[in-house]
Write a protein that holds these residues in place. Structure first.
Motif, PDB file in Angstrom:
ATOM      1  N   VAL B  56       0.851  -1.182   0.000  1.00 15.56           N
ATOM      2  CA  VAL B  56       0.000   0.000   0.000  1.00 15.56           C
ATOM      3  C   VAL B  56       0.887   1.231   0.000  1.00 15.56           C
ATOM      4  CG1 VAL B  56      -1.844   1.242   1.178  1.00 15.56           C
ATOM      5  CG2 VAL B  56      -1.763  -1.251   1.319  1.00 15.56           C
ATOM      6  N   PHE B  57       0.537   2.182  -0.855  1.00 19.20           N
ATOM      7  CA  PHE B  57       1.325   3.415  -0.966  1.00 19.20           C
ATOM      8  C   PHE B  57       0.442   4.622  -0.692  1.00 19.20           C
ATOM      9  CE2 PHE B  57       2.891   0.219  -3.818  1.00 19.20           C
ATOM     10  CZ  PHE B  57       4.273   0.295  -3.755  1.00 19.20           C
ATOM     11  N   TYR B  58       0.978   5.596   0.003  1.00 12.99           N
ATOM     12  CA  TYR B  58       0.374   6.929   0.037  1.00 12.99           C
ATOM     13  C   TYR B  58       1.295   7.798  -0.797  1.00 12.99           C
ATOM     14  CZ  TYR B  58      -2.493   5.282   3.927  1.00 12.99           C
ATOM     15  OH  TYR B  58      -3.372   4.586   4.718  1.00 12.99           O
ATOM     16  N   ASP B  59       0.853   8.180  -1.987  1.00 10.68           N
ATOM     17  CA  ASP B  59       1.762   8.829  -2.940  1.00 10.68           C
ATOM     18  C   ASP B  59       3.006   7.965  -3.096  1.00 10.68           C
ATOM     19  OD1 ASP B  59       0.426  10.917  -3.994  1.00 10.68           O
ATOM     20  OD2 ASP B  59       1.052  12.358  -2.465  1.00 10.68           O
ATOM     21  N   ASP B  60       4.167   8.546  -2.753  1.00 11.45           N
ATOM     22  CA  ASP B  60       5.391   7.766  -2.935  1.00 11.45           C
ATOM     23  C   ASP B  60       5.792   6.995  -1.688  1.00 11.45           C
ATOM     24  OD1 ASP B  60       5.522   8.666  -5.469  1.00 11.45           O
ATOM     25  OD2 ASP B  60       6.819  10.374  -4.975  1.00 11.45           O
ATOM     26  N   ASN B  61       5.072   7.246  -0.609  1.00  6.89           N
ATOM     27  CA  ASN B  61       5.429   6.549   0.628  1.00  6.89           C
ATOM     28  C   ASN B  61       4.786   5.173   0.670  1.00  6.89           C
ATOM     29  OD1 ASN B  61       6.951   8.598   1.702  1.00  6.89           O
ATOM     30  ND2 ASN B  61       5.133   9.607   2.577  1.00  6.89           N
ATOM     31  N   GLN B  62       5.628   4.193   0.889  1.00  7.56           N
ATOM     32  CA  GLN B  62       5.078   2.851   0.976  1.00  7.56           C
ATOM     33  C   GLN B  62       4.727   2.554   2.437  1.00  7.56           C
ATOM     34  OE1 GLN B  62       7.346  -0.155  -0.991  1.00  7.56           O
ATOM     35  NE2 GLN B  62       5.758  -1.703  -0.688  1.00  7.56           N
ATOM     36  N   ALA B  63       3.446   2.323   2.684  1.00  8.07           N
ATOM     37  CA  ALA B  63       3.002   2.095   4.068  1.00  8.07           C
ATOM     38  C   ALA B  63       2.980   0.616   4.409  1.00  8.07           C
ATOM     39  CB  ALA B  63       1.617   2.686   4.280  1.00  8.07           C
ATOM     40  N   ILE B  64       2.744  -0.225   3.411  1.00  4.53           N
ATOM     41  CA  ILE B  64       2.704  -1.667   3.643  1.00  4.53           C
ATOM     42  C   ILE B  64       3.639  -2.332   2.641  1.00  4.53           C
ATOM     43  CG2 ILE B  64       1.264  -3.746   3.496  1.00  4.53           C
ATOM     44  CD1 ILE B  64       0.462  -2.191   5.855  1.00  4.53           C
ATOM     45  N   HIS B  65       4.524  -3.168   3.147  1.00  2.00           N
ATOM     46  CA  HIS B  65       5.516  -3.827   2.303  1.00  2.00           C
ATOM     47  C   HIS B  65       5.213  -5.310   2.169  1.00  2.00           C
ATOM     48  CE1 HIS B  65       8.489  -0.446   2.391  1.00  2.00           C
ATOM     49  NE2 HIS B  65       7.799  -0.155   3.483  1.00  2.00           N
ATOM     50  N   ASP B  66       4.646  -5.690   1.061  1.00  2.00           N
ATOM     51  CA  ASP B  66       4.606  -7.098   0.711  1.00  2.00           C
ATOM     52  C   ASP B  66       4.080  -8.009   1.827  1.00  2.00           C
ATOM     53  OD1 ASP B  66       5.024  -8.493  -1.584  1.00  2.00           O
ATOM     54  OD2 ASP B  66       6.906  -9.368  -0.887  1.00  2.00           O
ATOM     55  N   VAL B  67       2.870  -7.707   2.261  1.00  4.25           N
ATOM     56  CA  VAL B  67       2.292  -8.498   3.340  1.00  4.25           C
ATOM     57  C   VAL B  67       1.440  -9.627   2.773  1.00  4.25           C
ATOM     58  CG1 VAL B  67       0.616  -8.452   5.225  1.00  4.25           C
ATOM     59  CG2 VAL B  67       2.318  -6.643   5.043  1.00  4.25           C
ATOM     60  N   SER B  68       1.680 -10.841   3.228  1.00  8.05           N
ATOM     61  CA  SER B  68       0.850 -11.979   2.836  1.00  8.05           C
ATOM     62  C   SER B  68       0.267 -12.612   4.087  1.00  8.05           C
ATOM     63  CB  SER B  68       1.683 -13.021   2.087  1.00  8.05           C
ATOM     64  OG  SER B  68       2.094 -12.495   0.851  1.00  8.05           O
ATOM     65  N   LEU B  69      -1.046 -12.800   4.063  1.00  4.04           N
ATOM     66  CA  LEU B  69      -1.713 -13.278   5.272  1.00  4.04           C
ATOM     67  C   LEU B  69      -3.025 -13.934   4.886  1.00  4.04           C
ATOM     68  CD1 LEU B  69      -1.950 -13.115   8.474  1.00  4.04           C
ATOM     69  CD2 LEU B  69      -3.159 -10.969   8.124  1.00  4.04           C
ATOM     70  N   ASP B  70      -3.391 -14.985   5.597  1.00  9.09           N
ATOM     71  CA  ASP B  70      -4.719 -15.568   5.457  1.00  9.09           C
ATOM     72  C   ASP B  70      -5.534 -15.208   6.684  1.00  9.09           C
ATOM     73  OD1 ASP B  70      -4.305 -16.823   3.076  1.00  9.09           O
ATOM     74  OD2 ASP B  70      -3.800 -18.770   3.959  1.00  9.09           O
ATOM     75  N   ILE B  71      -6.816 -14.972   6.464  1.00  8.90           N
ATOM     76  CA  ILE B  71      -7.718 -14.820   7.606  1.00  8.90           C
ATOM     77  C   ILE B  71      -8.705 -15.975   7.537  1.00  8.90           C
ATOM     78  CG2 ILE B  71      -9.424 -13.337   8.714  1.00  8.90           C
ATOM     79  CD1 ILE B  71      -7.954 -10.936   7.573  1.00  8.90           C
ATOM     80  N   GLY B  72      -8.685 -16.799   8.564  1.00 18.11           N
ATOM     81  CA  GLY B  72      -9.483 -18.025   8.535  1.00 18.11           C
ATOM     82  C   GLY B  72     -10.956 -17.763   8.784  1.00 18.11           C
TER      83      GLY B  72
END
Lengths: 239, 296
Positions: B56-72
């Motif tokens: 997730v990016f806000y403009d050029d700022n990356q707020a979330i880096h490559d997150v992988s997750l399952d929600i059961g």
């Protein structure tokens, strides 16, 4: 071991509380160690004065137990510790009970020393007491070192030592029973020695229990009631 | 750490000399490197939401880096981490609440069952009915209690008759544990309720449209301990029918309500594990440092 950073909380009061608990545990450990040494000394040298001193110092051990338990309860209530902090509090609180029991066993030995001083020395068993006594003393020292250094490997060694002490205790018991059959007049005196050996054997068990708490503290796994081999495996796991 | 000092304490057991505090190795937790992959158990069998390589990016700022997750399915998962770690941003990506922020871009593969969340053809209003959200501050509409709850079902045409709607409202308020407190004043304004009641009203409003997933962004941070306890109790009951993801700053709350806990740190998902594991024996050093209060 590298994950035991007990002094780095954002809250310096929390740091101080944990430090204080650990310092008091070590203080209690030192005191109990001395009680064991003194009780053995009193028994082996028929030193009634020293035996009396062990019996009076017992109160101090009890006071420390209560004090440390209170500190642990306070941290649990005020700080809701988690992870290694939580394990530290649990391990200390259990180790303290074992230390207090070691104190009790030392007092028993001191009481036997007084009796032997009054009734006359036992004709047999001193060699065994000295030998097993030295063994459990070393175990107690090692287990406290392991706690101070968060050394799970050393704690496993203590547990292994305990099995040896158990063997030595059994063989000493056989020898003394044989002796009593040969010379029934000495039974009451030899029994005092047997009770003392029994107390020493229990001290070994408590030292082992403390070692198990060290492993729980460092590794997060409960190693009670499993064999030494399994214990070693747990400690070696993912390091 | 100066162990000699400590051992020395034992030797001086009988003397009352002042004991200097023992030293600890000075090392900042901030220097600890991130793991290459999220440690622990980020994935489950047959997940309700399957999230892969989310950025997730806000403009050029990356707020979330490559997150992988399952929600059961029917699981309560809590997202914890220091302020600014991206947990709320991540949560808001799950029902496209971030769409409302112009500069925000979400990349990655996000699926609810087999539905791609960012499919351009997807009706976002429909999606938000399936993935509901409860916010930090209770935000009832300036309407009656009844209308607050009935708003969603009316909008989505879930009830044809007044009779049906009454049923949905009552049922939702009961599930939210609010019915007994408000049944005699359903037509007074929702804003007249106490903070804790308002928050439960918002939960009732969220579940009135029968969502599959409920996202909660610090739902209790504006509430007193009693109201918090009621919401936590409610979360526990809701998990029978819903899947819940909750962002919380209270680690005790995460420990109490969730099955799994995910620890975020500076936009990265460091560790996901069973909650019990995270709070007794976390795998990663950063998780340990955070939950024991060593950041700051």
């Amino acid at each position: 071991m590298d994950r035991m950073h007990f002094g780095q909380h954002s809250s310096s009061q929390f740091n101080e509380a944990l430090e204080s608990i650990r310092n008091h545990l070590m203080e209690m450990g030192g005191l109990v160690e001395k009680q064991v040494v003194d009780a053995l000394e009193a028994l082996l040298h028929a030193d009634s004065a020293l035996a009396e001193k062990v019996l009076t110092t017992e109160d101090k051990v009890d006071d420390l137990e209560i004090q440390i338990d209170e500190e642990c309860a306070r941290v649990l209530a005020l700080r809701q510790p988690a992870a290694s902090d939580l394990r530290l509090i649990i391990a200390v609180s259990k180790a303290v009970s074992d230390l207090e029991r070691i104190g009790d066993e030392s007092a028993k030995i001191a009481a036997m020393a007084l009796q032997l001083a009054q009734e006359g020395e036992s004709p047999r068993g001193y060699v065994e007491v000295r030998h097993i006594g030295n063994h459990v003393r070393n175990m107690l020292r090692d287990t406290l070192d392991a706690f101070a250094r968060f050394d799970a490997d050393k704690a496993v060694e203590v547990a292994a030592e305990d099995s040896e002490v158990d063997l030595e205790y059994r063989s000493a018991m056989r020898a003394l029973v044989t002796f009593m059959m040969e010379d029934p007049r000495a039974i009451s005196r030899v029994l005092n020695i047997i009770w003392s050996l029994r107390a020493l054997e229990r001290i070994g068990d408590h030292a082992r229990n403390i070692g198990e708490q060290v492993i729980f503290l460092v590794k997060g796994t409960d190693v009670r009631h499993i064999s030494i081999d399994e214990m070693e495996k747990e400690v070696r796991k993912k390091d | 750490m100066d162990t000699a000092q400590q051992l020395d304490n034992r030797d001086r057991a009988n003397d009352d000399a002042a004991k200097p505090p023992f030293d600890v190795e000075e090392r900042s937790m901030q220097d600890t490197p991130y793991p290459e992959k999220t440690v622990g158990k980020p994935f489950v069998d047959a997940p309700k939401m399957r999230l892969r390589n989310v950025n997730v990016f806000y403009d050029d700022n990356q707020a979330i880096h490559d997150v992988s997750l399952d929600i059961g399915k029917n699981e309560v998962i809590s997202l914890i981490g220091p302020s600014g770690c991206g947990k709320s941003t991540f949560l808001r990506s799950l029902n496209r609440m971030n769409d409302t922020i112009d500069i925000c871009r979400v990349r990655g593969d996000l699926q609810l069952d087999d539905q791609d969340l960012y499919d351009p053809k997807l009706d976002v209003v429909e999606l938000r009915a399936r993935v509901g959200m409860v916010f930090q501050k209770p935000n009832p509409f300036p309407k009656s209690i009844y209308d607050n709850v009935a708003y969603g079902p009316r909008l989505h045409g879930l009830a044809d008759k007044k009779y049906d709607l009454d049923g949905i409202v009552e049922n939702s308020l009961r599930k939210a544990g609010l019915w007994n407190e408000v049944k005699d004043r359903l037509h007074s304004p929702g804003t007249g309720l106490s903070g804790g009641q308002q928050q439960r009203l918002c939960i009732a409003r969220t579940i009135a449209v029968s969502p599959e997933v409920v996202l909660m962004d610090e739902p209790c941070s504006a509430l007193d301990p009693i109201a918090t306890a009621k919401i936590e109790e409610l979360i526990d009951e809701l998990t029978e029918s819903y899947t819940i993801a909750i962002v919380t700053h209270s680690m005790q709350q995460a420990a109490r309500v969730s099955h799994r806990t995910a620890y975020f740190h500076l936009g990265r998902l460091i560790e996901v594990n069973d909650t019990e594991t995270v709070f007794t024996k976390p795998e990663h050093e950063l998780t340990e440092a955070y939950i024991t209060g060593r950041f700051g």
